[in-house]
Design a protein around this motif. Structure first.
Motif, PDB file in Angstrom:
ATOM      1  N   GLN A  30       1.169   6.794  -6.854  1.00 17.24           N
ATOM      2  CA  GLN A  30       0.102   7.748  -7.176  1.00 17.24           C
ATOM      3  C   GLN A  30       0.605   9.180  -7.031  1.00 17.24           C
ATOM      4  O   GLN A  30       0.255  10.045  -7.819  1.00 17.24           O
ATOM      5  CB  GLN A  30      -1.107   7.511  -6.277  1.00 17.24           C
ATOM      6  CG  GLN A  30      -1.865   6.251  -6.609  1.00 17.24           C
ATOM      7  CD  GLN A  30      -2.963   5.943  -5.608  1.00 17.24           C
ATOM      8  OE1 GLN A  30      -3.052   6.580  -4.566  1.00 17.24           O
ATOM      9  NE2 GLN A  30      -3.791   4.951  -5.923  1.00 17.24           N
ATOM     10  N   VAL A  31       1.439   9.441  -6.038  1.00 16.40           N
ATOM     11  CA  VAL A  31       1.997  10.773  -5.837  1.00 16.40           C
ATOM     12  C   VAL A  31       2.930  11.135  -6.993  1.00 16.40           C
ATOM     13  O   VAL A  31       2.894  12.241  -7.511  1.00 16.40           O
ATOM     14  CB  VAL A  31       2.751  10.864  -4.469  1.00 16.40           C
ATOM     15  CG1 VAL A  31       3.553  12.149  -4.374  1.00 16.40           C
ATOM     16  CG2 VAL A  31       1.764  10.730  -3.334  1.00 16.40           C
ATOM     17  N   SER A  72       0.832  -1.207   0.000  1.00 10.96           N
ATOM     18  CA  SER A  72       0.000   0.000   0.000  1.00 10.96           C
ATOM     19  C   SER A  72       0.863   1.252   0.000  1.00 10.96           C
ATOM     20  O   SER A  72       0.515   2.255  -0.637  1.00 10.96           O
ATOM     21  CB  SER A  72      -0.961  -0.005   1.191  1.00 10.96           C
ATOM     22  OG  SER A  72      -0.250   0.084   2.406  1.00 10.96           O
ATOM     23  N   LEU A  73       2.008   1.227   0.688  1.00  7.31           N
ATOM     24  CA  LEU A  73       2.932   2.375   0.650  1.00  7.31           C
ATOM     25  C   LEU A  73       3.476   2.598  -0.757  1.00  7.31           C
ATOM     26  O   LEU A  73       3.560   3.739  -1.230  1.00  7.31           O
ATOM     27  CB  LEU A  73       4.096   2.163   1.629  1.00  7.31           C
ATOM     28  CG  LEU A  73       3.797   2.338   3.111  1.00  7.31           C
ATOM     29  CD1 LEU A  73       5.012   1.961   3.943  1.00  7.31           C
ATOM     30  CD2 LEU A  73       3.371   3.768   3.394  1.00  7.31           C
ATOM     31  N   LYS A 122       2.033   1.717  -3.515  1.00 11.40           N
ATOM     32  CA  LYS A 122       0.931   2.193  -4.346  1.00 11.40           C
ATOM     33  C   LYS A 122       0.698   3.698  -4.135  1.00 11.40           C
ATOM     34  O   LYS A 122       0.487   4.443  -5.087  1.00 11.40           O
ATOM     35  CB  LYS A 122      -0.339   1.412  -4.010  1.00 11.40           C
ATOM     36  CG  LYS A 122      -1.422   1.507  -5.052  1.00 11.40           C
ATOM     37  CD  LYS A 122      -2.649   0.702  -4.662  1.00 11.40           C
ATOM     38  CE  LYS A 122      -2.427  -0.757  -4.919  1.00 11.40           C
ATOM     39  NZ  LYS A 122      -3.651  -1.562  -4.692  1.00 11.40           N
ATOM     40  N   LYS A 123       0.763   4.142  -2.859  1.00 11.90           N
ATOM     41  CA  LYS A 123       0.584   5.572  -2.570  1.00 11.90           C
ATOM     42  C   LYS A 123       1.699   6.406  -3.185  1.00 11.90           C
ATOM     43  O   LYS A 123       1.459   7.467  -3.759  1.00 11.90           O
ATOM     44  CB  LYS A 123       0.534   5.801  -1.063  1.00 11.90           C
ATOM     45  CG  LYS A 123      -0.748   5.355  -0.419  1.00 11.90           C
ATOM     46  CD  LYS A 123      -0.712   5.571   1.069  1.00 11.90           C
ATOM     47  CE  LYS A 123      -1.941   4.981   1.740  1.00 11.90           C
ATOM     48  NZ  LYS A 123      -1.873   5.108   3.205  1.00 11.90           N
ATOM     49  N   GLN A 124       2.940   5.941  -3.067  1.00 13.87           N
ATOM     50  CA  GLN A 124       4.072   6.668  -3.636  1.00 13.87           C
ATOM     51  C   GLN A 124       3.952   6.752  -5.150  1.00 13.87           C
ATOM     52  O   GLN A 124       4.259   7.781  -5.745  1.00 13.87           O
ATOM     53  CB  GLN A 124       5.394   6.002  -3.252  1.00 13.87           C
ATOM     54  CG  GLN A 124       5.752   6.176  -1.808  1.00 13.87           C
ATOM     55  CD  GLN A 124       7.018   5.415  -1.430  1.00 13.87           C
ATOM     56  OE1 GLN A 124       7.524   4.624  -2.208  1.00 13.87           O
ATOM     57  NE2 GLN A 124       7.515   5.641  -0.228  1.00 13.87           N
TER      58      GLN A 124
END
Length: 118
Positions: free
Chosen positions: A114-115, A107-108, A110-112
């Motif tokens: 997206q950023v 999940s980390l 995936k978030k990175q």
């Protein structure tokens, strides 16, 4: 009494032999696709193994399937870079960490991603 002319038999044999040669040529043309088909199938199995559960054994199966995919089509990592890399990362996280930590790490990532995309 049935009589056959030798020429008719030779013509029939040549026709059959010609058709067999035609089939052999078609099979030879399709051989490169065989490796790609098997490679895609094993890549699919690797992704399904990771999707089924986040256990260490399913991650090891995914790595095995991915190696089989590359064995059948060595150009796979170049052709499908993102999918191959994603499969490797998920599998290695599943092998190295517990399922909870692996999910957190994914999940980390995936978030990175997206950023970075924004």
């Amino acid at each position: 009494m049935i009589t056959t002319d030798r020429c008719d038999v030779e013509v029939a044999f040549e026709t059959r032999n010609h058709k067999g040669h035609f089939i052999q040529e078609r099979i030879a043309e399709l051989q490169p696709l065989r490796g790609q088909c098997f490679s895609n199938f094993y890549l699919y199995l690797a992704l399904k193994a990771l999707e089924a559960s986040q256990s260490r054994s399913s991650s090891l199966k995914a790595i095995r399937y991915l190696l089989q995919a590359v064995k059948y089509d060595p150009s796979l990592p170049r052709r499908r870079q993102f999918l191959t890399l994603l499969t490797l990362v998920k599998a290695f996280l599943g092998v190295l960490f517990s399922p909870q930590i692996a999910r957190q790490q994914l999940s980390l990532i995936k978030k990175q991603r997206q950023v970075i995309a924004q």
